[in-house]
Every structure is written in C-alpha cells, then in structure tokens.
Design a protein around this motif. Sequence first.
Motif, PDB file in Angstrom:
ATOM      1  N   ALA A 133      -3.529  10.928   0.056  1.00 48.00           N
ATOM      2  CA  ALA A 133      -4.343  11.637  -0.926  1.00 48.00           C
ATOM      3  C   ALA A 133      -4.856  10.669  -1.994  1.00 48.00           C
ATOM      4  O   ALA A 133      -6.000  10.779  -2.449  1.00 48.00           O
ATOM      5  N   CYS A 134      -4.008   9.703  -2.382  1.00 47.04           N
ATOM      6  CA  CYS A 134      -4.429   8.705  -3.369  1.00 47.04           C
ATOM      7  C   CYS A 134      -5.609   7.894  -2.838  1.00 47.04           C
ATOM      8  O   CYS A 134      -6.557   7.589  -3.570  1.00 47.04           O
ATOM      9  N   ALA A 135      -5.546   7.525  -1.559  1.00 52.07           N
ATOM     10  CA  ALA A 135      -6.647   6.774  -0.950  1.00 52.07           C
ATOM     11  C   ALA A 135      -7.922   7.607  -0.901  1.00 52.07           C
ATOM     12  O   ALA A 135      -9.013   7.130  -1.247  1.00 52.07           O
ATOM     13  N   GLU A 136      -7.782   8.863  -0.490  1.00 49.54           N
ATOM     14  CA  GLU A 136      -8.951   9.738  -0.360  1.00 49.54           C
ATOM     15  C   GLU A 136      -9.598  10.030  -1.706  1.00 49.54           C
ATOM     16  O   GLU A 136     -10.816  10.203  -1.790  1.00 49.54           O
ATOM     17  N   CYS A 137      -8.791  10.058  -2.770  1.00 52.67           N
ATOM     18  CA  CYS A 137      -9.299  10.450  -4.087  1.00 52.67           C
ATOM     19  C   CYS A 137      -9.644   9.260  -4.982  1.00 52.67           C
ATOM     20  O   CYS A 137      -9.978   9.439  -6.155  1.00 52.67           O
ATOM     21  N   GLY A 138      -9.554   8.051  -4.454  1.00 52.10           N
ATOM     22  CA  GLY A 138      -9.967   6.886  -5.221  1.00 52.10           C
ATOM     23  C   GLY A 138      -9.031   6.464  -6.325  1.00 52.10           C
ATOM     24  O   GLY A 138      -9.459   5.849  -7.315  1.00 52.10           O
ATOM     25  N   VAL A 139      -7.724   6.766  -6.193  1.00 56.41           N
ATOM     26  CA  VAL A 139      -6.747   6.314  -7.179  1.00 56.41           C
ATOM     27  C   VAL A 139      -6.731   4.784  -7.183  1.00 56.41           C
ATOM     28  O   VAL A 139      -6.807   4.137  -6.136  1.00 56.41           O
ATOM     29  N   LYS A 140      -6.606   4.202  -8.367  1.00 54.50           N
ATOM     30  CA  LYS A 140      -6.684   2.744  -8.481  1.00 54.50           C
ATOM     31  C   LYS A 140      -5.362   2.049  -8.154  1.00 54.50           C
ATOM     32  O   LYS A 140      -5.349   0.985  -7.546  1.00 54.50           O
ATOM     33  N   LYS A 141      -4.253   2.645  -8.592  1.00 55.47           N
ATOM     34  CA  LYS A 141      -2.965   1.983  -8.361  1.00 55.47           C
ATOM     35  C   LYS A 141      -1.857   3.010  -8.197  1.00 55.47           C
ATOM     36  O   LYS A 141      -1.828   4.033  -8.878  1.00 55.47           O
ATOM     37  N   VAL A 142      -0.912   2.700  -7.295  1.00 54.04           N
ATOM     38  CA  VAL A 142       0.272   3.524  -7.080  1.00 54.04           C
ATOM     39  C   VAL A 142       1.503   2.650  -7.278  1.00 54.04           C
ATOM     40  O   VAL A 142       1.599   1.554  -6.716  1.00 54.04           O
ATOM     41  N   GLY A 192      -6.275   1.939   2.458  1.00 59.29           N
ATOM     42  CA  GLY A 192      -6.942   2.871   1.553  1.00 59.29           C
ATOM     43  C   GLY A 192      -7.646   2.223   0.383  1.00 59.29           C
ATOM     44  O   GLY A 192      -8.337   2.900  -0.388  1.00 59.29           O
ATOM     45  N   GLY A 193      -7.446   0.920   0.206  1.00 57.72           N
ATOM     46  CA  GLY A 193      -8.198   0.216  -0.818  1.00 57.72           C
ATOM     47  C   GLY A 193      -7.702   0.390  -2.236  1.00 57.72           C
ATOM     48  O   GLY A 193      -8.479   0.222  -3.189  1.00 57.72           O
ATOM     49  N   PHE A 194      -6.415   0.704  -2.424  1.00 62.88           N
ATOM     50  CA  PHE A 194      -5.884   0.768  -3.786  1.00 62.88           C
ATOM     51  C   PHE A 194      -4.759  -0.254  -3.951  1.00 62.88           C
ATOM     52  O   PHE A 194      -4.193  -0.739  -2.976  1.00 62.88           O
ATOM     53  N   ASP A 195      -4.442  -0.573  -5.203  1.00 66.06           N
ATOM     54  CA  ASP A 195      -3.353  -1.497  -5.491  1.00 66.06           C
ATOM     55  C   ASP A 195      -2.027  -0.757  -5.496  1.00 66.06           C
ATOM     56  O   ASP A 195      -1.974   0.464  -5.754  1.00 66.06           O
ATOM     57  N   MET A 250      11.375   2.992   4.199  1.00 69.73           N
ATOM     58  CA  MET A 250      10.257   3.530   4.969  1.00 69.73           C
ATOM     59  C   MET A 250       9.089   3.888   4.053  1.00 69.73           C
ATOM     60  O   MET A 250       7.919   3.667   4.399  1.00 69.73           O
ATOM     61  N   ILE A 251       9.397   4.429   2.873  1.00 69.67           N
ATOM     62  CA  ILE A 251       8.329   4.771   1.921  1.00 69.67           C
ATOM     63  C   ILE A 251       7.651   3.500   1.412  1.00 69.67           C
ATOM     64  O   ILE A 251       6.424   3.461   1.259  1.00 69.67           O
ATOM     65  N   GLU A 252       8.439   2.461   1.164  1.00 70.63           N
ATOM     66  CA  GLU A 252       7.855   1.180   0.765  1.00 70.63           C
ATOM     67  C   GLU A 252       6.824   0.716   1.793  1.00 70.63           C
ATOM     68  O   GLU A 252       5.701   0.341   1.453  1.00 70.63           O
ATOM     69  N   GLN A 253       7.240   0.718   3.050  1.00 70.55           N
ATOM     70  CA  GLN A 253       6.358   0.249   4.116  1.00 70.55           C
ATOM     71  C   GLN A 253       5.111   1.115   4.249  1.00 70.55           C
ATOM     72  O   GLN A 253       3.994   0.614   4.457  1.00 70.55           O
ATOM     73  N   ALA A 254       5.301   2.424   4.104  1.00 65.79           N
ATOM     74  CA  ALA A 254       4.162   3.332   4.184  1.00 65.79           C
ATOM     75  C   ALA A 254       3.187   3.079   3.047  1.00 65.79           C
ATOM     76  O   ALA A 254       1.961   3.120   3.240  1.00 65.79           O
ATOM     77  N   LEU A 255       3.713   2.812   1.848  1.00 72.43           N
ATOM     78  CA  LEU A 255       2.842   2.549   0.701  1.00 72.43           C
ATOM     79  C   LEU A 255       2.029   1.270   0.922  1.00 72.43           C
ATOM     80  O   LEU A 255       0.828   1.237   0.643  1.00 72.43           O
ATOM     81  N   ARG A 256       2.688   0.232   1.397  1.00 73.13           N
ATOM     82  CA  ARG A 256       1.955  -1.017   1.641  1.00 73.13           C
ATOM     83  C   ARG A 256       0.806  -0.801   2.633  1.00 73.13           C
ATOM     84  O   ARG A 256      -0.311  -1.299   2.441  1.00 73.13           O
ATOM     85  N   ASN A 265       0.151  -5.612  -5.743  1.00 74.77           N
ATOM     86  CA  ASN A 265       0.685  -5.517  -4.380  1.00 74.77           C
ATOM     87  C   ASN A 265       1.955  -6.344  -4.187  1.00 74.77           C
ATOM     88  O   ASN A 265       2.144  -6.998  -3.156  1.00 74.77           O
ATOM     89  N   GLU A 266       2.837  -6.284  -5.177  1.00 73.79           N
ATOM     90  CA  GLU A 266       4.087  -7.039  -5.145  1.00 73.79           C
ATOM     91  C   GLU A 266       5.291  -6.103  -5.150  1.00 73.79           C
ATOM     92  O   GLU A 266       5.220  -4.961  -5.609  1.00 73.79           O
ATOM     93  N   THR A 267       6.409  -6.620  -4.659  1.00 72.70           N
ATOM     94  CA  THR A 267       7.707  -5.957  -4.772  1.00 72.70           C
ATOM     95  C   THR A 267       8.526  -6.741  -5.795  1.00 72.70           C
ATOM     96  O   THR A 267       8.628  -7.970  -5.701  1.00 72.70           O
TER      97      THR A 267
END
Length: 304
Positions: free
Chosen positions: A98-107, A155-158, A143-149, A226-228
């Motif tokens: 949803a963040c990707a679809e809605c143009g969110v800048k950073k998660v 999706g083009g967000f940070d 798993m959530i970490e990997q999915a976010l990356r 895009n760092e851990t």
Amino acid sequence: MNIVVFGGSGFIGSHMVRCLSTDPGNHITVFDHSVAAGQRQGITYVQGSFAAGFDFAGLVRGADLVVHLISTSVPGTESGALSEIERNVIPSVELFQACAECGVKKVVFLSSGGTVYGNSGRQANRETDLPDPINTYGLQKLMIEQALRLCATTGGFDCQIIRLSNPYGPGQNPQGPLGLITKLVYQAINGETIQIFGDGSVVRDFIYIDDAVACIMDVIGNGARNETINIGRGVGTSVSEVIETLERVLPIQVNVTHRPGRSVDVPYSVLDIAKYRSFGSVREFVTLADGIRKTYDFFRKGRS
C-alpha cells in the motif's frame, strides 16, 4: 510532514509520537488496536486491527513517513510459525505494498535486535552478522525485514530497519510479558516476589526508553537510506547483575525466586552499535543504575 505510526499507542510508539508532535509541522496519524479518545492537536487516532485485508491504503495515502511498530506477539507468547506469518508477516506485506501504491516516501520498521540474530556465542552482534532466529517471533521479524527491503526496491520508496535491543522505563506495562527491568522494579515496589527464568546468567542489552527513542529519531532524521541499524547501549548485563543493581540502588527489600529457563530465550544478546555511533547524537547512555532509579521514581510518583 505527514506521518503514520502503526502501534503509536504502545510503549515505544507513545514516546515516539510525543517526540514527533513537538514539531508543529508534523501531522501524525496513530493506528493501534486501542487508541486515545478524541483527537489532540496535530494527532489523529485510528482504531483497528492489524490484519490482512485492512484498508492500509486509506491510512497511508499522502504520508511522507510510515513507522511500523506493531506486532501481535512478543517473545515467550508467540505461536507457531504459520500463525506468526498470517498475523504479522502478511499484513506487513500488504502495508508495504500500500505504501508503494500510494507514493509514501519512507517506511521505518522496528525489528528485534534481541531475537533475529539467534545464538551468537558471547560476542556483540553486528548488522552484517547472519540472522538465525531460534523462536518464531524472531522469524516473523526477519521475514518482515526481507519483505520491506523487497517492497522498497520494487516500489520506489526508502526504508530503514531498526534492530532494537531491550527498552525499559516509564510507560511500559509492568504486568505485561515484556520489560524485565520495568517488571522487576514494579514488583519490588509492591512487595511481590520476583520470579526470573533460569539461573540468572542470561545476558541482555538494556536501554532506557528516552535513549531508545532519541536513537530512533536519529536514525529517521540522519541515518543512511535503506540501511539496517542496531540500537542499544552495546553493553551486556546478566539478569543476576540486574537483580544485584536493584538491591543496591532501591531502598526496599528485593525477594527473588527462580523458574525453569525457557528454550525461546537466547542466552546472550548484545548489539554492536558502531554504525549508530558514526552519526548518532546520544553519546552517553543512561546507566542501568540510573535507569532503575528513574523507573522507580516514576512508579512511586504514580502511587502518591
């Protein structure tokens, strides 16, 4: 800045929202299963269940920053792998999409420095160490970490992933399953017998809540894209040492009993925070003794 905080009514989230709200340019939406009544200036509260099928797009549309703090389980209460995936991983993926679809800048996702690394011997964990969780809580966080990356890349967000150690202090539920130090102080004040798992040799990296939030805000404001990043004090303290400090700094009797150790508890979990120190503003962390005193004073004030 428009900010959505998932889990903003919880222990860490409420402290973060308080900090974010000091900037009059921020408008914050807090989403949680239980939220404050009404609406404070600059803060909108939305009550709901973090679950698959929720209209995440309706919440994050127009957001500059999304902070994901929600988990439906904690170490020691987690369920089987399939249940953790259904209750935590799948809704998180839907949120990121949803963040990707809605143009969110950073998660920003708050992961678990205490569980994703697993058994690492007696050395501090670095962000480059291979994760190897030994419980399903750590599994779902990884798993959530990997999915976010993946979602951030496609999706083009940070994104930023924060692996936090063991926060404690005012605002944490002393009767909940998390927060060893908070629970111990509360039990000591109320004359309860303190029950600890195992022989007291388990080592953790404890960080006072004000320091934890200051570090998180540093990462959001100044950390690399895009760092851990590990967040903790970088200091290991055994449960026995915590008890000894309690007995030394509190003006009350501390009574302790032992229960069998738990297989889900990593014997040694300390974080290497060199990456944070390269840019962070917190140079001197609240000591364990001072953190215990602050927590004690908070509970005593609440009783007066």
